[in-house]
Design a protein around this motif. Structure first.
Motif, PDB file in Angstrom:
ATOM      1  N   UNK A  19       0.811  -1.214   0.000  1.00 58.14           N
ATOM      2  CA  UNK A  19       0.000   0.000   0.000  1.00 58.14           C
ATOM      3  C   UNK A  19       0.844   1.264   0.000  1.00 58.14           C
ATOM      4  N   UNK A  20       2.183   1.096  -0.085  1.00 50.98           N
ATOM      5  CA  UNK A  20       3.090   2.251  -0.157  1.00 50.98           C
ATOM      6  C   UNK A  20       2.830   2.995  -1.467  1.00 50.98           C
ATOM      7  N   UNK A  21       2.520   4.318  -1.429  1.00 47.62           N
ATOM      8  CA  UNK A  21       2.254   5.069  -2.664  1.00 47.62           C
ATOM      9  C   UNK A  21       3.375   4.973  -3.679  1.00 47.62           C
ATOM     10  N   UNK A  22       4.599   4.834  -3.166  1.00 47.28           N
ATOM     11  CA  UNK A  22       5.718   4.745  -4.098  1.00 47.28           C
ATOM     12  C   UNK A  22       5.737   3.412  -4.828  1.00 47.28           C
ATOM     13  N   UNK A  23       5.279   2.360  -4.140  1.00 50.94           N
ATOM     14  CA  UNK A  23       5.304   1.025  -4.754  1.00 50.94           C
ATOM     15  C   UNK A  23       4.026   0.726  -5.525  1.00 50.94           C
ATOM     16  N   UNK A  24       3.002   1.539  -5.351  1.00 48.75           N
ATOM     17  CA  UNK A  24       1.695   1.244  -5.949  1.00 48.75           C
ATOM     18  C   UNK A  24       1.742   1.067  -7.461  1.00 48.75           C
ATOM     19  N   UNK A  25       2.441   1.938  -8.241  1.00 48.47           N
ATOM     20  CA  UNK A  25       2.466   1.734  -9.695  1.00 48.47           C
ATOM     21  C   UNK A  25       3.051   0.383 -10.101  1.00 48.47           C
ATOM     22  N   UNK A  26       4.109  -0.046  -9.418  1.00 42.91           N
ATOM     23  CA  UNK A  26       4.728  -1.322  -9.760  1.00 42.91           C
ATOM     24  C   UNK A  26       3.787  -2.489  -9.434  1.00 42.91           C
ATOM     25  N   UNK A  27       3.156  -2.373  -8.259  1.00 38.08           N
ATOM     26  CA  UNK A  27       2.226  -3.449  -7.876  1.00 38.08           C
ATOM     27  C   UNK A  27       1.072  -3.509  -8.866  1.00 38.08           C
ATOM     28  N   UNK A  28       0.527  -2.347  -9.237  1.00 39.78           N
ATOM     29  CA  UNK A  28      -0.593  -2.314 -10.187  1.00 39.78           C
ATOM     30  C   UNK A  28      -0.195  -2.939 -11.510  1.00 39.78           C
ATOM     31  N   UNK A  29       1.026  -2.638 -11.988  1.00 41.07           N
ATOM     32  CA  UNK A  29       1.476  -3.191 -13.252  1.00 41.07           C
ATOM     33  C   UNK A  29       1.590  -4.711 -13.177  1.00 41.07           C
ATOM     34  N   UNK A  30       2.119  -5.210 -12.066  1.00 43.25           N
ATOM     35  CA  UNK A  30       2.215  -6.667 -11.906  1.00 43.25           C
ATOM     36  C   UNK A  30       0.825  -7.323 -11.904  1.00 43.25           C
TER      37      UNK A  30
END
Length: 595
Positions: free
Chosen positions: A97-108
């Motif tokens: 749920x880290x905003x910085x990690x959110x784009x990477x998680x969403x892409x995965x």
């Protein structure tokens, strides 16, 4: 020399064919019975073979599908675990749920959904606070489906509290087409095995549904249920929604009764209601405890017979038997005519006797035994006719005696009061005229007449000082006088033959507006008999001399009665009274007629 009547009768009887030979001729046709039994046996053997074949096919099918579904679910779980492993390898599992990690998680997540479009509709990764990111096919949104949202919520709570290896929800029906689906989830953990979140997916069971639809052919239905009896997937998605309770099905009920950990396959025969008619079915279930699900296949025996050619075999055999039976019927007809003709005549005579036509006689013809039976019947009919005539005479005598007793009782009542002598007879006469105008039957008129004759029988129990008082009655005396209706009914009630006459005796002083006595009934609560007698009683009271009034003219009395229509008297009865007067049936000279 002419032969005597007895000898002629003996000659006729000797020339008749005995019924035994006719029956023996008909029994020859029973040769068709073995053929029918053989046909039944062949059909039974064919049906047993059919059941065995269907049992084997259903067993193989349900076991195969159970293995396929189990493998399907296992692959889904492995894919979800693989995605969790990717999150761990990329270092994103610790805080999805880290905003910085959110784009990477969403892409995965999006890459995962795109590569598994046949099964994964929605995939989400959330952290310990329940927030995170997701990916889905098309416009699917989990928060817009309350059942999906609730299942995801339950999955998160389960992963948080128990940190199970895997969570699987109850079956879901996705709008708008009720597509079968369920939610699976796995907990996210860091390197120290601490809970960091949840990876959950909404999985479509469309591949399983298509497999069930492919297997549901030629009248066979194959569907998937949970151990608790709820539908997981059914080829008829319109009528069987995922999650619906199907425990009313006999096979599903058996699955519910099994231990959850038991792997079992069984075939049973049962009945199912179809349009309120029982349909014989054969069905098989195969359970697989890994998912606590069961595959069920069922089919009607009638449909199975049609597909396997048993119905055609049955049709051909029935056609052959029908031809044989037709020939047997044609041959047997000539034998049956010799028996059925005289018997039908005898039956017709019997029915005539039952209708009261005691003069009916049966023709003496046919076989020896039947002719003798007809002769005895005719003798019996003659005896019955004679006996019935005697009964009728006795009944008429009893009726006249009964009516005479009623007349004497009515006369005795009237004699108590010199002013009312002949009153009961006149009221009975007027009531009869009114009843005739109303179209009452003869039986109803007879009851009305007797009730009118006895309408004042209760005055026997009224004291003479009240009954014979020449002036107006005091309120207390009038109260005593009013008791004559109830007293009269109580006096006559023990006589069972007068049961239907009691309403006229007890209720003839009730008024339409409810102000009468003894019970204050109103309108249609008052029996017609009592309404008629009430009008006739008033008419006679007005047209005869009484201590409290001088006799009125008929026209004036009618006008007074007409003015009380709707309050005291029934308008229909008053109209009938007027019709009787207009037709000339009822006039004041009628008081001289004894009833």
């Amino acid at each position: 020399m002419q032969p005597s009547a007895k000898s002629r009768l003996e000659q006729v009887r000797a020339g008749r064919v005995r019924i035994l030979w006719l029956v023996l001729g008909a029994l020859l046709m029973v040769s068709v019975l073995p053929l029918g039994l053989y046909h039944r046996l062949v059909l039974q053997l064919s049906q047993d073979k059919l059941v065995d074949t269907e049992r084997v096919q259903q067993t193989d099918l349900t076991r195969s599908l159970a293995q396929e579904i189990q493998q399907f679910e296992s692959n889904l779980s492995q894919q979800l675990l693989s995605e969790r492993q990717i999150l761990a390898l990329t270092g994103l599992i610790d805080n999805v749920e880290d905003p910085a990690a959110e784009p990477k998680v969403t892409r995965l997540l999006e890459d995962f959904v795109d590569s598994n479009r046949a099964t994964f509709i929605y995939l989400t990764a959330v952290g310990k606070s329940g927030k995170g990111t997701s990916a889905s096919q098309g416009n699917f949104r989990a928060d817009q489906d309350p059942f999906v949202a609730k299942a995801l919520q339950r999955a998160f709570v389960t992963c948080l509290q128990s940190q199970q290896l895997q969570f699987r929800s109850d079956p879901l029906a996705l709008a708008p087409e009720n597509r079968p689906a369920f939610v699976i989830a796995v907990p996210l953990k860091d390197v120290n095995d601490n809970f960091t979140g949840m990876l959950a997916a909404v999985v479509s069971l469309d591949p399983i549904l298509r497999r069930l639809q492919d297997a549901s052919v030629r009248g066979r239905t194959v569907f998937l249920v949970e151990h608790n009896g709820h539908i997981v997937a059914h080829p008829d998605v319109r009528n069987f929604v995922p999650g619906a309770d199907a425990s009313g099905n006999s096979l599903v009920a058996q699955v519910r009764g099994l231990p959850q950990e038991l792997r079992n396959t069984e075939t049973v025969r049962f009945e199912e209601k179809s349009k309120k008619h029982p349909v014989e079915m054969i069905g098989t279930y195969s359970t697989f405890p890994e998912l606590n699900w069961a595959v069920i296949a069922q089919r009607s025996l009638e449909q199975a017979q049609t597909d396997t050619g048993v119905t055609e075999l049955n049709r051909q055999a029935l056609a052959f038997v029908s031809v044989v039976v037709l020939v047997a019927i044609l041959l047997g007809y000539f034998f049956a005519v010799g028996i059925s003709g005289p018997i039908r005549g005898l039956a017709a005579s019997t029915r005539a006797i039952s209708r009261g036509e005691f003069h009916q006689r049966s023709a003496v013809r046919g076989a020896s035994e039947i002719s003798e039976l007809a002769e005895n019947f005719n003798k019996m009919a003659g005896d019955i006719e004679e006996y019935i005539e005697r009964l009728k005479e006795a009944a008429e005598e009893n009726r006249e005696l009964f009516i005479g007793s009623i007349r004497m009782l009515a006369a005795a009542i009237d004699e108590k009061d010199p002013y009312t002598r002949g009153h009961s007879g006149r009221v009975a006469k007027y009531s009869t005229f009114i009843g005739q105008e109303l179209g009452l039957t003869t039986e109803e008129l007879d009851k009305l007449r007797i009730s009118a004759l006895l309408h004042d029988v209760g005055k026997i129990g009224v004291e003479d000082r009240v009954l014979k008082k020449p002036g107006a009655l005091t309120p207390e005396e009038f109260g005593l006088m009013k008791q004559h209706t109830v007293k009269g009914a109580n006096i006559m009630r023990p006589v069972s033959q007068l049961k239907e006459m009691l309403p006229g005796i007890e209720l003839h002083h009730e008024h339409m507006d409810g102000r009468g006595y003894p019970y204050g009934l109103q309108g249609q609560q008052i029996p017609l008999m009592a309404r008629i007698i009430g009008v006739a009683d008033t008419l006679d009271a007005m047209t005869t001399n009484r201590p409290y009034q001088t006799a009125m003219e008929l026209d004036f009395a009618l006008e007074r009665i007409r003015s009380l229509t709707g309050t005291k008297f029934d308008a229909v009865v008053v109209t009938a009274l007027e019709a009787a007067v207009t037709s000339g049936k009822l006039h004041l000279s009628a008081v001289e007629v004894h009833v």
